[in-house]
Design a protein around this motif. Sequence first.
Motif, short mmCIF file in Angstrom:
data_model
loop_
_atom_site.label_atom_id
_atom_site.label_comp_id
_atom_site.label_asym_id
_atom_site.label_seq_id
_atom_site.Cartn_x
_atom_site.Cartn_y
_atom_site.Cartn_z
N ALA A 126 0.74 -1.10 0.02
CA ALA A 126 0.10 0.01 -0.02
C ALA A 126 0.86 1.33 0.06
O ALA A 126 0.82 2.00 1.03
CB ALA A 126 -0.88 0.14 1.13
N PRO A 127 1.63 1.41 -1.05
CA PRO A 127 2.55 2.67 -1.14
C PRO A 127 1.92 4.00 -0.76
O PRO A 127 2.57 4.96 -0.48
CB PRO A 127 3.10 2.75 -2.50
CG PRO A 127 2.34 1.60 -3.42
CD PRO A 127 1.58 0.77 -2.36
N ASP A 128 0.63 4.19 -1.27
CA ASP A 128 0.01 5.22 -1.16
C ASP A 128 -0.78 5.37 0.58
O ASP A 128 -1.83 6.50 0.79
CB ASP A 128 -1.12 5.62 -2.01
CG ASP A 128 -0.49 5.79 -3.24
OD1 ASP A 128 0.40 6.26 -3.66
OD2 ASP A 128 -1.29 5.26 -4.46
N GLY A 129 -0.20 4.37 1.42
CA GLY A 129 -1.17 4.52 2.73
C GLY A 129 -2.32 3.87 2.72
O GLY A 129 -2.93 3.46 1.71
N ILE A 130 -2.97 3.71 3.69
CA ILE A 130 -4.33 2.89 4.07
C ILE A 130 -5.31 4.16 4.74
O ILE A 130 -4.84 4.89 5.42
CB ILE A 130 -4.18 1.62 4.88
CG1 ILE A 130 -3.55 2.13 6.31
CG2 ILE A 130 -3.40 0.75 4.00
CD1 ILE A 130 -3.35 0.72 7.28
N ASP A 131 -6.61 3.84 4.79
CA ASP A 131 -7.51 4.61 5.42
C ASP A 131 -8.29 3.77 6.34
O ASP A 131 -8.55 4.43 7.33
CB ASP A 131 -8.79 4.98 4.36
CG ASP A 131 -8.44 5.78 3.06
OD1 ASP A 131 -7.89 6.97 3.39
OD2 ASP A 131 -8.37 5.20 2.03
N VAL A 132 -8.21 2.83 6.52
CA VAL A 132 -9.04 1.90 7.47
C VAL A 132 -7.91 0.59 7.73
O VAL A 132 -7.43 -0.17 6.99
CB VAL A 132 -10.45 1.27 6.94
CG1 VAL A 132 -10.93 0.24 7.91
CG2 VAL A 132 -11.38 2.39 6.89
N TYR A 133 -7.76 0.30 9.11
CA TYR A 133 -6.99 -0.94 9.33
C TYR A 133 -8.06 -1.73 10.32
O TYR A 133 -8.60 -1.21 11.27
CB TYR A 133 -5.85 -0.52 10.19
CG TYR A 133 -5.10 -1.66 10.99
CD1 TYR A 133 -5.03 -3.16 10.20
CD2 TYR A 133 -4.75 -1.86 12.07
CE1 TYR A 133 -4.60 -4.15 10.79
CE2 TYR A 133 -4.18 -2.98 12.85
CZ TYR A 133 -3.96 -4.05 12.04
OH TYR A 133 -3.49 -5.21 12.67
N PHE A 134 -8.14 -3.04 10.10
CA PHE A 134 -9.05 -3.91 10.76
C PHE A 134 -8.14 -4.85 11.36
O PHE A 134 -7.40 -5.68 10.87
CB PHE A 134 -10.00 -4.73 9.96
CG PHE A 134 -10.99 -5.46 10.92
CD1 PHE A 134 -12.57 -4.80 10.74
CD2 PHE A 134 -10.81 -6.34 11.61
CE1 PHE A 134 -13.43 -5.49 11.57
CE2 PHE A 134 -12.08 -6.90 12.42
CZ PHE A 134 -13.48 -6.57 12.25
N ASP A 135 -8.08 -4.69 12.89
CA ASP A 135 -7.03 -5.49 13.46
C ASP A 135 -7.51 -6.53 14.40
O ASP A 135 -8.35 -6.57 15.26
CB ASP A 135 -6.30 -4.24 14.45
CG ASP A 135 -5.06 -4.89 15.40
OD1 ASP A 135 -4.50 -5.67 14.86
OD2 ASP A 135 -4.83 -4.30 16.15
N ASN A 136 -6.91 -7.66 14.01
CA ASN A 136 -7.14 -9.17 14.53
C ASN A 136 -6.06 -9.46 15.24
O ASN A 136 -6.12 -10.48 16.15
CB ASN A 136 -7.64 -10.13 13.58
CG ASN A 136 -8.95 -9.80 13.01
OD1 ASN A 136 -9.95 -9.61 13.75
ND2 ASN A 136 -9.12 -9.78 11.70
#
Length: 341
Positions: free
Chosen positions: A218-228
């Motif tokens: 994801a070179p442009d970054g992420i908007d949402v992270y779902f952490d398990n």
Amino acid sequence: MSESALPKTGREWHLVARPHGWPKPEDFALREAEVPEPGPGQLLVRNTHMSVDPYMRGRMNDVKSYVPPFQLDRPMDGGAVGRVIASNAEGIAPGDHVVHGLGWREYALLDGRHATKVAPELAPLSAYLGVLGMPGLTAYAGLLEVASFKEGDSVFVSGAAGAVGGMVGQIAKLKGASRVIGSAGSDEKVRLLVEEYGFDAAFNYKNGPVAQQLKDAAPDGIDVYFDNVGGEHLEAAIGSLKLHGRATICGMIAQYNATEPTPAPRNLALVIGKRLRLQGMLVSDHAALQPQFVREVSGWIRSGELRYRETTVEGIDHAVGAFLGMLRGENTGKMVVALGD
């Protein structure tokens, strides 16, 4: 089955010692117990499938939490589905199938108000413990409600080949995510995420630092992270989240069996400048979404737009092995124990 033909005894799993670190088979005992007849408003269920889930590890510790701990030398509990063999509960008849919370045993006696009828003709019974059950609602609510997902978001999911993670990524794609990235613990699971579940990218977290692998995916970054998972994954996600990014903190399986305090993300200060929102979630807070969730997800399953996997272990005597295997990541999709008819 008539009252006179009801079984006299059934087997159930008891916790006999509180695990220190990783649970051991000796911490559990499979015991024979009497099967009582249902009283007023009650029903007796022959469980056909039971669930083993990561949250159960926390309940083995004698600590105050959002769910009471398992009691020693008492039957454990958890999600189960089965066939009603006797009923004094209004609206539920012998032969009906119900999902309920008294797993880890062959026969469950419970109040009718704690059972929900399910339709085996709409989906396999085991699906009501996974894709159409608690893990499915966790994925649906955690992405759409807790993380405030919106069309065009880039989403990263850890533990993405598990019962929750695999659904999060697929729902994000179905709802218009611009990019979905997943992490998993084997090259085989990585292939499943991309080839079957439709993730845009995935990586094996055992193959190198998570932060670098996530940046590459994801070179442009992420908007949402779902952490398990927590730990290194959460630190990497904080580094890659964009301004006003959101993270749903659903599970932290990386530290469930730790005997020493685990290090927190070392880059938490980024939460300030990026104005990030990290929010914990419990699926029980989102029960109001249940009808909408079942309607939408069952439609995707019927149309073939949403795929799911289950790992099934046969026999109640292998339930503890299934639980330990799930903690080690040996399952793909939902880990279910089939107890027979």
